[in-house]
Design a protein around this motif. Structure first.
Motif, PDB file in Angstrom:
ATOM      1  N   ALA A  55       7.197   6.665   9.900  1.00 56.46           N
ATOM      2  CA  ALA A  55       5.568   6.418  10.392  1.00 56.46           C
ATOM      3  C   ALA A  55       5.079   5.067   9.403  1.00 56.46           C
ATOM      4  CB  ALA A  55       4.858   7.560   9.763  1.00 56.46           C
ATOM      5  N   SER A  56       4.060   4.625  10.032  1.00 61.40           N
ATOM      6  CA  SER A  56       3.623   3.500   9.514  1.00 61.40           C
ATOM      7  C   SER A  56       3.255   3.489   8.166  1.00 61.40           C
ATOM      8  CB  SER A  56       2.311   3.074  10.557  1.00 61.40           C
ATOM      9  OG  SER A  56       1.397   4.106  10.667  1.00 61.40           O
ATOM     10  N   ALA A  57       2.823   4.546   7.653  1.00 65.54           N
ATOM     11  CA  ALA A  57       2.342   4.786   6.249  1.00 65.54           C
ATOM     12  C   ALA A  57       3.388   5.176   5.343  1.00 65.54           C
ATOM     13  CB  ALA A  57       0.915   5.473   6.098  1.00 65.54           C
ATOM     14  N   GLU A  58       4.495   5.449   6.011  1.00 61.24           N
ATOM     15  CA  GLU A  58       5.482   6.285   5.343  1.00 61.24           C
ATOM     16  C   GLU A  58       6.332   5.315   4.352  1.00 61.24           C
ATOM     17  OE1 GLU A  58       9.057   9.115   6.347  1.00 61.24           O
ATOM     18  OE2 GLU A  58       8.103   8.114   7.887  1.00 61.24           O
ATOM     19  N   ASP A  59       6.697   5.836   3.241  1.00 61.47           N
ATOM     20  CA  ASP A  59       7.472   5.156   2.224  1.00 61.47           C
ATOM     21  C   ASP A  59       6.835   3.833   1.574  1.00 61.47           C
ATOM     22  OD1 ASP A  59       9.378   6.940   2.419  1.00 61.47           O
ATOM     23  OD2 ASP A  59      10.524   5.820   3.819  1.00 61.47           O
ATOM     24  N   GLY A  60       5.496   3.972   1.580  1.00 56.40           N
ATOM     25  CA  GLY A  60       4.796   2.639   1.062  1.00 56.40           C
ATOM     26  C   GLY A  60       4.545   2.573  -0.545  1.00 56.40           C
ATOM     27  N   GLY A  61       4.132   1.756  -0.955  1.00 55.68           N
ATOM     28  CA  GLY A  61       3.741   1.429  -2.310  1.00 55.68           C
ATOM     29  C   GLY A  61       2.933   2.477  -3.078  1.00 55.68           C
ATOM     30  N   GLU A  62       1.859   2.945  -2.239  1.00 56.95           N
ATOM     31  CA  GLU A  62       0.893   3.812  -2.558  1.00 56.95           C
ATOM     32  C   GLU A  62       1.316   5.243  -2.658  1.00 56.95           C
ATOM     33  OE1 GLU A  62      -2.857   2.814  -1.679  1.00 56.95           O
ATOM     34  OE2 GLU A  62      -2.639   0.544  -1.587  1.00 56.95           O
ATOM     35  N   ARG A  63       1.738   5.703  -1.540  1.00 50.79           N
ATOM     36  CA  ARG A  63       2.277   6.966  -1.173  1.00 50.79           C
ATOM     37  C   ARG A  63       3.496   6.886  -0.334  1.00 50.79           C
ATOM     38  NH1 ARG A  63      -1.768   5.057   1.563  1.00 50.79           N
ATOM     39  NH2 ARG A  63      -3.450   5.652  -0.156  1.00 50.79           N
TER      40      ARG A  63
END
Length: 113
Positions: A55-63
């Protein structure tokens, strides 16, 4: 934009690390066409697939969204479309929506690749 897993796999492969064959399906890809294309690519083999989220927001720096999305392992080619649908649908599961509320993420911005 790919998700974190896809981006990291690409980075590893480009640095020469041994990464198993993988494919990213964008959110607009017609799942019904996937099985026939993969069948042509692996014809004659007994292939099993791991269908993972990216997903686009997965494994990001914030969450990280760790363990929020579905993963389906050991999928035979004949069940691939169903497994892809399951993983994509997990982007809108109650668990993911609750995680979004808790972390201030607009769930309409999530794109499952």
């Amino acid at each position: 934009m790919n998700g974190g897993k896809a981006d990291n796999l690409w980075r590893l492969r480009s640095k020469g690390f041994p990464v198993p064959a993988w494919v990213v399906l964008g959110p607009d890809v017609d799942v019904s066409d996937v099985e026939s294309r993969l069948c042509e690519a692996v014809l004659g083999s007994v292939a099993r697939f791991a269908v993972r989220s990216s997903a686009s927001a997965e494994d990001g720096g914030e969450r990280s969204f760790a363990v929020q999305f579905a993963t389906v392992l050991g999928v035979p080619l004949s069940k691939l479309s169903s497994a892809i649908d399951t993983v994509r649908a997990s982007c809108r599961s109650e668990v993911v929506l609750a995680y979004c509320r808790e972390h201030g993420v607009d769930p309409s911005q999530l794109q499952m690749n």
